[in-house]
Each structure stands twice: as C-alpha cells, then as structure tokens.
Design an enzyme around this catalytic site. Structure first.
Site, PDB file in Angstrom:
ATOM      1  N   GLY A 141       0.832  -1.213   0.000  1.00 37.09           N
ATOM      2  CA  GLY A 141       0.000   0.000   0.000  1.00 37.09           C
ATOM      3  C   GLY A 141       0.858   1.252   0.000  1.00 37.09           C
ATOM      4  O   GLY A 141       0.568   2.215   0.701  1.00 37.09           O
ATOM      5  N   VAL A 162      -2.753  -7.145  -2.868  1.00 35.45           N
ATOM      6  CA  VAL A 162      -2.357  -8.012  -1.738  1.00 35.45           C
ATOM      7  C   VAL A 162      -3.431  -9.020  -1.334  1.00 35.45           C
ATOM      8  O   VAL A 162      -3.156  -9.960  -0.594  1.00 35.45           O
ATOM      9  CB  VAL A 162      -1.924  -7.210  -0.481  1.00 35.45           C
ATOM     10  CG1 VAL A 162      -0.652  -6.425  -0.728  1.00 35.45           C
ATOM     11  CG2 VAL A 162      -3.052  -6.331   0.034  1.00 35.45           C
ATOM     12  N   ASN A 189       0.948  -2.618   5.334  1.00 33.24           N
ATOM     13  CA  ASN A 189       0.219  -1.348   5.490  1.00 33.24           C
ATOM     14  C   ASN A 189      -1.038  -1.260   4.623  1.00 33.24           C
ATOM     15  O   ASN A 189      -1.972  -0.547   4.980  1.00 33.24           O
ATOM     16  CB  ASN A 189       1.184  -0.197   5.139  1.00 33.24           C
ATOM     17  CG  ASN A 189       0.462   1.111   4.932  1.00 33.24           C
ATOM     18  OD1 ASN A 189       0.127   1.810   5.894  1.00 33.24           O
ATOM     19  ND2 ASN A 189       0.171   1.458   3.679  1.00 33.24           N
ATOM     20  N   SER A 193      -5.233  -0.184  13.591  1.00 33.45           N
ATOM     21  CA  SER A 193      -6.048   1.041  13.665  1.00 33.45           C
ATOM     22  C   SER A 193      -6.728   1.120  15.018  1.00 33.45           C
ATOM     23  O   SER A 193      -6.975   0.090  15.672  1.00 33.45           O
ATOM     24  CB  SER A 193      -7.119   0.995  12.581  1.00 33.45           C
ATOM     25  OG  SER A 193      -8.088   1.999  12.802  1.00 33.45           O
ATOM     26  N   TYR A 205     -14.178  -3.767   9.086  1.00 33.87           N
ATOM     27  CA  TYR A 205     -12.889  -3.060   9.192  1.00 33.87           C
ATOM     28  C   TYR A 205     -12.333  -3.222  10.608  1.00 33.87           C
ATOM     29  O   TYR A 205     -11.168  -3.582  10.787  1.00 33.87           O
ATOM     30  CB  TYR A 205     -13.073  -1.577   8.847  1.00 33.87           C
ATOM     31  CG  TYR A 205     -11.811  -0.756   9.007  1.00 33.87           C
ATOM     32  CD1 TYR A 205     -10.814  -0.756   8.037  1.00 33.87           C
ATOM     33  CD2 TYR A 205     -11.593   0.024  10.152  1.00 33.87           C
ATOM     34  CE1 TYR A 205      -9.648  -0.015   8.191  1.00 33.87           C
ATOM     35  CE2 TYR A 205     -10.431   0.767  10.319  1.00 33.87           C
ATOM     36  CZ  TYR A 205      -9.466   0.747   9.342  1.00 33.87           C
ATOM     37  OH  TYR A 205      -8.306   1.481   9.506  1.00 33.87           O
ATOM     38  N   CYS A 206     -13.182  -2.960  11.608  1.00 36.90           N
ATOM     39  CA  CYS A 206     -12.719  -3.045  13.005  1.00 36.90           C
ATOM     40  C   CYS A 206     -12.244  -4.462  13.332  1.00 36.90           C
ATOM     41  O   CYS A 206     -11.203  -4.643  13.975  1.00 36.90           O
ATOM     42  CB  CYS A 206     -13.837  -2.615  13.956  1.00 36.90           C
ATOM     43  SG  CYS A 206     -14.269  -0.872  13.788  1.00 36.90           S
ATOM     44  N   ALA A 207     -13.006  -5.471  12.864  1.00 39.64           N
ATOM     45  CA  ALA A 207     -12.626  -6.866  13.137  1.00 39.64           C
ATOM     46  C   ALA A 207     -11.304  -7.203  12.457  1.00 39.64           C
ATOM     47  O   ALA A 207     -10.442  -7.880  13.036  1.00 39.64           O
ATOM     48  CB  ALA A 207     -13.731  -7.813  12.678  1.00 39.64           C
TER      49      ALA A 207
HETATM   50  N1  NAD Z   1      -4.840   7.508   8.009  1.00 38.78           N
HETATM   51  C1  NAD Z   1      -5.296   7.151   9.189  1.00 38.78           C
HETATM   52  O1  NAD Z   1      -5.676   7.989  10.020  1.00 38.78           O
HETATM   53  C2  NAD Z   1      -5.372   5.703   9.570  1.00 38.78           C
HETATM   54  C3  NAD Z   1      -5.977   5.392  10.787  1.00 38.78           C
HETATM   55  C4  NAD Z   1      -6.023   4.062  11.177  1.00 38.78           C
HETATM   56  C5  NAD Z   1      -5.482   3.069  10.393  1.00 38.78           C
HETATM   57  N2  NAD Z   1      -4.917   3.402   9.199  1.00 38.78           N
HETATM   58  C6  NAD Z   1      -4.386   2.284   8.393  1.00 38.78           C
HETATM   59  O2  NAD Z   1      -3.190   2.650   7.762  1.00 38.78           O
HETATM   60  C7  NAD Z   1      -3.071   2.022   6.487  1.00 38.78           C
HETATM   61  C8  NAD Z   1      -2.836   3.081   5.425  1.00 38.78           C
HETATM   62  O3  NAD Z   1      -3.887   4.000   5.497  1.00 38.78           O
HETATM   63  P1  NAD Z   1      -3.932   5.354   4.660  1.00 38.78           P
HETATM   64  O4  NAD Z   1      -4.728   6.301   5.464  1.00 38.78           O
HETATM   65  O5  NAD Z   1      -2.580   5.724   4.174  1.00 38.78           O
HETATM   66  O6  NAD Z   1      -4.859   4.836   3.443  1.00 38.78           O
HETATM   67  P2  NAD Z   1      -4.908   5.199   1.898  1.00 38.78           P
HETATM   68  O7  NAD Z   1      -6.244   4.775   1.438  1.00 38.78           O
HETATM   69  O8  NAD Z   1      -4.476   6.617   1.669  1.00 38.78           O
HETATM   70  O9  NAD Z   1      -3.793   4.218   1.284  1.00 38.78           O
HETATM   71  C9  NAD Z   1      -3.980   2.842   1.270  1.00 38.78           C
HETATM   72  C10 NAD Z   1      -2.966   2.214   0.372  1.00 38.78           C
HETATM   73  O10 NAD Z   1      -3.242   0.814   0.317  1.00 38.78           O
HETATM   74  C11 NAD Z   1      -3.306   0.412  -1.040  1.00 38.78           C
HETATM   75  N3  NAD Z   1      -4.192  -0.754  -1.179  1.00 38.78           N
HETATM   76  C12 NAD Z   1      -5.504  -0.872  -0.823  1.00 38.78           C
HETATM   77  N4  NAD Z   1      -5.959  -2.088  -1.136  1.00 38.78           N
HETATM   78  C13 NAD Z   1      -4.922  -2.759  -1.699  1.00 38.78           C
HETATM   79  C14 NAD Z   1      -4.763  -4.055  -2.244  1.00 38.78           C
HETATM   80  N5  NAD Z   1      -5.768  -4.936  -2.288  1.00 38.78           N
HETATM   81  N6  NAD Z   1      -3.560  -4.413  -2.735  1.00 38.78           N
HETATM   82  C15 NAD Z   1      -2.524  -3.547  -2.691  1.00 38.78           C
HETATM   83  N7  NAD Z   1      -2.599  -2.305  -2.207  1.00 38.78           N
HETATM   84  C16 NAD Z   1      -3.788  -1.916  -1.716  1.00 38.78           C
HETATM   85  C17 NAD Z   1      -3.815   1.630  -1.784  1.00 38.78           C
HETATM   86  O11 NAD Z   1      -3.520   1.535  -3.165  1.00 38.78           O
HETATM   87  C18 NAD Z   1      -3.031   2.722  -1.056  1.00 38.78           C
HETATM   88  O12 NAD Z   1      -1.722   2.790  -1.563  1.00 38.78           O
HETATM   89  C19 NAD Z   1      -4.367   1.233   6.290  1.00 38.78           C
HETATM   90  O13 NAD Z   1      -4.168  -0.116   6.638  1.00 38.78           O
HETATM   91  C20 NAD Z   1      -5.341   1.895   7.263  1.00 38.78           C
HETATM   92  O14 NAD Z   1      -6.344   1.015   7.715  1.00 38.78           O
HETATM   93  C21 NAD Z   1      -4.868   4.690   8.776  1.00 38.78           C
END
Ligand code: NAD
Length: 251
Positions: free
Chosen positions: A13, A66, A92, A144, A158-160
């Site tokens: 990601g 992924v 990630n 998260s 998502y939470c699970a």
């Molecule tokens: N930003 C926040 O405040 C926050 C809070 C809690 C958790 N998170 C977690 O952090 C991680 C990144 O979050 P973010 O805010 O940068 O999200 P985002 O949506 O900006 O980025 C997510 C990334 O994951 C990639 N992705 C999604 N599904 C995919 C797949 N099937 N195969 C390959 N790549 C895939 C997307 O292309 C992107 O690059 C996530 O797991 C999210 O749950 C973020």
C-alpha cells in the site's frame, strides 16, 4: 549488531498516504525498498519521483493486489531473486468502509478481510523464511484505533480485521522471536491522508475536538515511529502495539 548490511524493505500500500511516507522514509535511510500497491498509474508517478534511486537499483515499484495471495507470493519471490534478502515488511495496505451492521454483505466482509487481515498473514508467511535464514527481521502491521475501540465511523468488518491484525502480531512475535525477528503493530487514528482533503471543515473540526493534542497527525510522524521499530536498535521490542493517535484513545 551488523550495521554493514544494506537492509531490504517491502512496504504494501505504498502508492499514497502512510505507506508512501513509510517507504520514502526507509529509502531516505539508505535501505532498498519495494513499493507494492494496486495502482500502476500511481506507482509510475512515484518511480519518476525517485528515478535516481530506482536507476541505482534501490527502489522497485510493483503493482500487486495483496488480496491475491499467489500474486503476492510471486512478488516476494521476485524481490528475493533481485536483492537476495528481505529484512523489513510493513503490512500497510488496507481498505476502510463505513457500512452499517445492517447493510454489510458477505462480499464486502470478504473483501475487507482478505485485503486487511489475510494479506497480513500471507505476506508475513511468504517473507518469514528469508528472515529466519538471515536471523534478522522486522515486521510491522498497520492496525487502527478501529481494532481497539470499535468506533462507529468504521464498519464492523474493518474493526474486526484491524483487531485480527493485533492478534496476528502477537502470534508471529512469539513464534519468530527465537530467530531475531520482531513483530509489532502500529495503531493510528486521524492521520492526514489524501482523502482528508475532501472532508467538510465542520466534520474535521468535530473530529479534532476529540483529539487531546488538538490536531490531526501527519504521515511523516507515523513513518518516524516505523523507522525506529524497524531499526537496528529496535530489537528488544516485540509483540507490542504502538498507539499514534494524539491521545484520542488512552489505555
Ligand atoms: N490515516 C489514518 O488515520 C489511519 C488510521 C487508522 C489506520 N490506518 C491504516 O493505515 C493504512 C494506510 O492507510 P492510509 O490512510 O494511508 O490509506 P490510503 O487509502 O491513503 O492508502 C492505502 C494504500 O493501500 C493500497 N491498497 C488498498 N488495497 C490494496 C490491495 N488490495 N492491494 C494492494 N494495495 C492496496 C492503496 O492503493 C493505497 O496505496 C491502512 O491499513 C489503514 O487502515 C490509517
């Protein structure tokens, strides 16, 4: 500690948001980095930005979904063929929905579980053989606050999935500790992403009111935490969950 090895990192990601900031941080520290993501277009843009490192063979950009486990296995195989080692994995990639309990379908449930949770398991499974042989490894699972506090702003699936990542963190940490491999979870909340630009000001202000620090977080702050956890000096920290949420949840 062996500081001479040039560490190889895999970040899933990595095309935007936290993953991009983490991959770029690790690259700036002199590590070789494989940026994995779904979007070939966004990866092409990143490749252009990092052309110097890509042409020096320190960065690769791979379009991989992924949730397709054979494809990720192949990607890990390709990285090992190219660089001969994998030292750091950052699980990630993730998707978040806000679907209510009533409206959740099996299709959406499966998609979230395979992207967020099963990928964490299977990519870790794919890289751990190399890490075991090296007797050194760092795995980070991007969980998260959703997995800790079950906020109503995120779907149950998502939470699970995020709570499941916390359990996997401990299972892998216990199993891999004898091989010099640490496994930790990072648990963010309200960190700025491209998506946040579209949130109405009023909604954003409401969100900030719930954060004692009084602002949203920046992706670079999460990247700095990951940098420590994946460093040579991070070897005595394993099976832990690191909250990075401005005090939104205190445990
Ligand atoms: N930003 C926040 O405040 C926050 C809070 C809690 C958790 N998170 C977690 O952090 C991680 C990144 O979050 P973010 O805010 O940068 O999200 P985002 O949506 O900006 O980025 C997510 C990334 O994951 C990639 N992705 C999604 N599904 C995919 C797949 N099937 N195969 C390959 N790549 C895939 C997307 O292309 C992107 O690059 C996530 O797991 C999210 O749950 C973020």
């Amino acid at each position: 500690m062996d500081n001479k090895v040039q560490r190889v990192a895999v970040v899933t990601g990595a095309s935007q948001g936290l993953g991009k900031a983490i991959a770029e941080k690790l690259l700036s520290e002199g590590k070789k980095v494989a940026f994995l993501s779904r979007s070939q277009k966004k990866l092409d843009l990143l490749r252009e930005q990092h052309l110097d490192k890509a042409s020096r063979d320190e960065a690769v950009f791979m379009a991989v979904d992924v949730s397709e486990h054979e494809a990720t296995k192949q990607a890990v195989h390709d990285i090992l063929s190219k660089w001969d080692r994998i030292d750091i994995l950052v699980n990630n990639a993730g998707i978040r929905t806000q679907t209510s309990i009533e409206d959740m379908t099996l299709e959406e449930w499966d998609q979230i579980m395979s992207t967020n949770l099963a990928s964490t398991f299977f990519v870790s499974q794919a890289v751990m053989h190399a890490m075991k042989e090296q007797k050194w490894g760092r795995i980070i699972n991007m969980s998260s606050i959703g997995g800790q506090d079950g906020p109503l702003t995120s779907s149950a699936a998502y939470c699970a999935s995020k709570a499941g990542q916390l359990a996997l963190t401990k299972v892998f940490a216990r199993s891999l500790a004898p091989y010099g491999i640490t496994v930790n979870a990072v648990s963010p909340a309200a960190v700025r992403t491209p998506e946040m630009d579209n949130v109405p000001t009023e909604k954003l202000e409401k969100m900030i009111q719930m954060i004692p620090i009084g602002r949203v977080g920046e992706a670079e702050e999460v990247a700095d935490l990951v940098s420590y956890l994946t460093s040579e000096n991070g070897g005595f920290v394993t099976g832990a969950t690191f909250d990075i949420n401005g005090g939104r949840l205190m445990r």
